[in-house]
Scaffold this active site. Structure first.
Site, mmCIF file in Angstrom:
data_model
loop_
_atom_site.group_PDB
_atom_site.id
_atom_site.type_symbol
_atom_site.label_atom_id
_atom_site.label_comp_id
_atom_site.label_asym_id
_atom_site.label_seq_id
_atom_site.Cartn_x
_atom_site.Cartn_y
_atom_site.Cartn_z
ATOM 1 N N CYS A 18 1.157 -1.368 -0.093
ATOM 2 C CA CYS A 18 0.053 -0.069 0.010
ATOM 3 C C CYS A 18 1.112 0.914 -0.094
ATOM 4 O O CYS A 18 2.217 1.012 1.201
ATOM 5 C CB CYS A 18 -0.773 -0.450 1.289
ATOM 6 S SG CYS A 18 -2.182 0.959 1.883
ATOM 7 N N PRO A 19 0.640 2.278 -0.911
ATOM 8 C CA PRO A 19 -0.680 2.434 -1.485
ATOM 9 C C PRO A 19 0.262 1.889 -3.374
ATOM 10 O O PRO A 19 -0.946 2.721 -3.922
ATOM 11 C CB PRO A 19 -0.915 4.311 -1.777
ATOM 12 C CG PRO A 19 0.634 4.914 -1.355
ATOM 13 C CD PRO A 19 0.904 3.358 -0.777
#
Length: 79
Positions: A18-19
């Site tokens: 992430c992200p």
């Protein structure tokens, strides 16, 4: 599910945290026409929350999501 939906593009974001899976998906969606379907493969558990929120906020449709052995798959239809 994958057999029932025609996929216009596929993004393998396996191994990315992430992200990055979401950012790469956004870039890929930008290349696609409205109504196109993007299949995303990710291994980050946080991607579930990210893709659900992104679809809602951006107006895209999360057609389906599945998790099999720690691999997350998403089918997004571009708004």
């Amino acid at each position: 599910m994958s057999d029932a939906v025609i996929v216009d593009a596929e993004l393998d974001a396996s191994g990315l945290n992430c992200p990055l899976p979401l950012l790469k998906a956004k870039l890929e969606l930008n290349r696609l026409a409205s109504g196109a379907v993007l299949k995303v493969i990710a291994t980050d558990a946080g991607s579930q929350r990210d893709f659900r929120a992104f679809a809602t906020l951006a107006g895209h449709t999360l057609l389906h999501e599945e998790v099999v052995d720690g691999v997350y798959r998403y089918w997004l239809r571009k708004a």
